[in-house]
Write a protein that holds these residues in place. Structure first.
Motif, mmCIF file in Angstrom:
data_model
loop_
_atom_site.group_PDB
_atom_site.id
_atom_site.type_symbol
_atom_site.label_atom_id
_atom_site.label_comp_id
_atom_site.label_asym_id
_atom_site.label_seq_id
_atom_site.Cartn_x
_atom_site.Cartn_y
_atom_site.Cartn_z
ATOM 1 N N GLU A 281 0.830 -1.204 0.000
ATOM 2 C CA GLU A 281 0.000 0.000 0.000
ATOM 3 C C GLU A 281 0.866 1.255 0.000
ATOM 4 O O GLU A 281 0.594 2.213 -0.733
ATOM 5 N N ILE A 282 1.902 1.267 0.819
ATOM 6 C CA ILE A 282 2.798 2.422 0.876
ATOM 7 C C ILE A 282 3.487 2.619 -0.465
ATOM 8 O O ILE A 282 3.532 3.731 -1.002
ATOM 9 N N PHE A 283 4.016 1.524 -1.009
ATOM 10 C CA PHE A 283 4.714 1.617 -2.290
ATOM 11 C C PHE A 283 3.738 1.996 -3.406
ATOM 12 O O PHE A 283 4.051 2.822 -4.276
ATOM 13 N N GLY A 284 2.537 1.419 -3.388
ATOM 14 C CA GLY A 284 1.556 1.686 -4.435
ATOM 15 C C GLY A 284 1.093 3.130 -4.452
ATOM 16 O O GLY A 284 0.973 3.749 -5.526
ATOM 17 N N VAL A 285 0.842 3.708 -3.268
ATOM 18 C CA VAL A 285 0.413 5.107 -3.205
ATOM 19 C C VAL A 285 1.541 6.023 -3.651
ATOM 20 O O VAL A 285 1.311 6.991 -4.394
ATOM 21 N N ALA A 286 2.766 5.729 -3.235
ATOM 22 C CA ALA A 286 3.915 6.535 -3.660
ATOM 23 C C ALA A 286 4.057 6.502 -5.184
ATOM 24 O O ALA A 286 4.321 7.532 -5.828
ATOM 25 N N LEU A 287 3.869 5.323 -5.768
ATOM 26 C CA LEU A 287 3.964 5.188 -7.223
ATOM 27 C C LEU A 287 2.834 5.948 -7.923
ATOM 28 O O LEU A 287 3.065 6.617 -8.943
ATOM 29 N N LEU A 288 1.629 5.873 -7.381
ATOM 30 C CA LEU A 288 0.487 6.575 -7.974
ATOM 31 C C LEU A 288 0.701 8.083 -7.960
ATOM 32 O O LEU A 288 0.433 8.769 -8.958
ATOM 33 N N VAL A 289 1.198 8.601 -6.846
ATOM 34 C CA VAL A 289 1.472 10.046 -6.748
ATOM 35 C C VAL A 289 2.551 10.448 -7.752
ATOM 36 O O VAL A 289 2.436 11.480 -8.432
ATOM 37 N N LEU A 290 3.591 9.632 -7.858
ATOM 38 C CA LEU A 290 4.649 9.928 -8.824
ATOM 39 C C LEU A 290 4.106 9.922 -10.249
ATOM 40 O O LEU A 290 4.393 10.832 -11.042
ATOM 41 N N LEU A 291 3.313 8.899 -10.601
ATOM 42 C CA LEU A 291 2.777 8.800 -11.953
ATOM 43 C C LEU A 291 1.863 9.977 -12.291
ATOM 44 O O LEU A 291 1.877 10.487 -13.421
ATOM 45 N N MET A 292 1.068 10.423 -11.317
ATOM 46 C CA MET A 292 0.187 11.563 -11.561
ATOM 47 C C MET A 292 0.997 12.810 -11.888
ATOM 48 O O MET A 292 0.704 13.525 -12.848
ATOM 49 N N ASN A 293 2.023 13.071 -11.102
ATOM 50 C CA ASN A 293 2.848 14.257 -11.345
ATOM 51 C C ASN A 293 3.694 14.112 -12.605
ATOM 52 O O ASN A 293 3.872 15.079 -13.354
ATOM 53 N N LEU A 294 4.190 12.911 -12.856
ATOM 54 C CA LEU A 294 4.981 12.667 -14.055
ATOM 55 C C LEU A 294 4.138 12.833 -15.315
ATOM 56 O O LEU A 294 4.608 13.364 -16.333
ATOM 57 N N THR A 295 2.887 12.413 -15.248
ATOM 58 C CA THR A 295 1.986 12.553 -16.396
ATOM 59 C C THR A 295 1.711 14.023 -16.701
ATOM 60 O O THR A 295 1.649 14.428 -17.874
ATOM 61 N N ILE A 296 1.556 14.831 -15.672
ATOM 62 C CA ILE A 296 1.344 16.266 -15.891
ATOM 63 C C ILE A 296 2.563 16.883 -16.572
ATOM 64 O O ILE A 296 2.444 17.624 -17.551
#
Length: 374
Positions: A281-296
């Motif tokens: 869960e910790i790793f998954g949320v960190a990855l999701l936040v990174l992907l959201m910002n990287l996509t922008i």
């Protein structure tokens, strides 16, 4: 190709929106929960590791001396992590004014770092509850009693407390305050739905037996993450035993990073431990936040260079901002700091680039902390 790309972006946006909704729901759940009204007063050991903190130690001692908790139940364990200043002399002279048992320890030669200092403090203390903070933190007189009273529920093993960057007297300070508040609200919201993903060692209370077990899981070869790896350990045992205390009297205040270099190395230090998380869960949320910002960031670069999908980065930015806003507004109200909300929108313009660069630097670069190269 465009269809699959847009489909992936839609899935990403929906996942991020669900995450923010879950955190907001968790925050509202803990805010509405009645705080314990019993006067639970176990023995408490406050462990404070320090390194080169002579400028902060006098104020720390003053804050501790004003705590509204039975002095006969308090133990203060200060651990000197090979300081290069005269902080140890200052502490030994001024700590004698504190009511309660005092231990002034020093990490032995050959052992260094905060984790080693914390382990030494935990092995030396006697309290039923271990309360952790940093030498550069400040708190109100009700801090100890509010954090400890939560343990009146015997099922609770860890209590997380709120932390505020204060004061914020510059642009960098305001932006750090907003950023850290969003992290604290994420910690609170995730604990509220029994899926904790963040912890701050600046304000953390743990039952002594749980902490002694967790000390063996802190991954001392990694010079950061004592709070997060402890969270992972207790979460594996029972994730519902971790709670967040949404009480103003429990707020711990810590200063903003004084320089950009200091901030840069601090954030790289925080990021560097990410690949060592074992909790999905910790790793998954960190990855999701990174992907959201990287996509922008990547969609903005794409629209600039190719002149297509021009509205996509604006759409993503708006979605990210609006889905986060309820949690940020609630946090500003809790910390009685609604005037700082204007800086949230300024931070949103910078944050996607900031996150991407910090992650890259943290994962692949080195950092300097407390005059140590890592």
């Amino acid at each position: 190709m465009t269809f699959f790309l847009l489909t992936a972006i839609i899935i990403l946006v929906c996942s991020y929106g669900i995450l923010m909704a879950g955190l907001y729901m968790g925050w509202n759940r803990i805010r509405k929960k009645n705080l314990p009204d019993s006067q639970f007063t176990p023995t408490v050991s406050i462990i404070i590791p320090y390194r080169n903190e002579r400028g902060n130690l006098p104020e720390l001692i003053r804050n501790l001396s004003q705590q509204e908790y039975p002095s006969e139940l308090l133990e203060y364990v200060f651990v000197n992590d090979h300081s290069g200043d005269n902080g140890q002399e200052i502490l030994e002279k001024q700590s004698s004014t504190l009511p309660g048992i005092i231990q002034n320890l020093s990490s032995p030669v050959g052992e260094s770092g905060k984790k080693s200092a914390l382990r030494l403090g935990a092995q030396s203390c006697k309290g039923d509850i271990i309360l952790l903070t940093d030498a550069d933190c400040q708190f109100d007189p009700g801090w100890i009693s509010s954090m400890v009273n939560t343990f009146s529920d015997q099922n609770i093993q860890m209590v997380q407390g709120p932390v505020l960057i204060h004061p914020a007297n510059s642009l960098a300070g305001h932006l750090q305050q907003i950023e850290f508040m969003s992290l604290m609200m994420s910690a609170a919201g995730s604990a509220g739905i029994h899926h904790p993903i963040l912890a701050s060692g600046a304000n953390l209370a743990v039952r002594r037996l749980s902490y002694l077990g967790g000390c063996q899981q802190l991954k001392e070869e990694i010079n950061t993450g004592d709070d997060m790896f402890l969270l992972e350990f207790i979460k594996r045992e029972n994730k519902k035993s971790i709670v967040y205390l949404a009480a103003r009297e429990a707020i711990v205040r810590t200063a903003a990073a004084s320089t950009f270099t200091h901030l840069w190395h601090q954030r790289k230090r925080w990021t560097s431990k990410a690949t060592n998380y074992s909790d999905p869960e910790i790793f998954g949320v960190a990855l999701l936040v990174l992907l959201m910002n990287l996509t922008i960031v990547s969609s903005l670069m794409y629209s600039i260079f190719f002149g297509t999908l021009i509205l996509l980065p604006l759409f993503l930015w708006a979605i990210k901002t609006l889905t986060e806003l309820p949690l940020i507004v609630s946090g500003s109200r809790f910390y009685s700091n609604t005037k700082n909300l204007i800086w949230y929108f300024v931070a949103q313009l910078i944050y996607p680039f900031y996150v991407v660069f910090v992650v890259i630097a943290g994962l692949f670069g080195s950092f300097n902390w407390k005059n140590r190269e890592n």
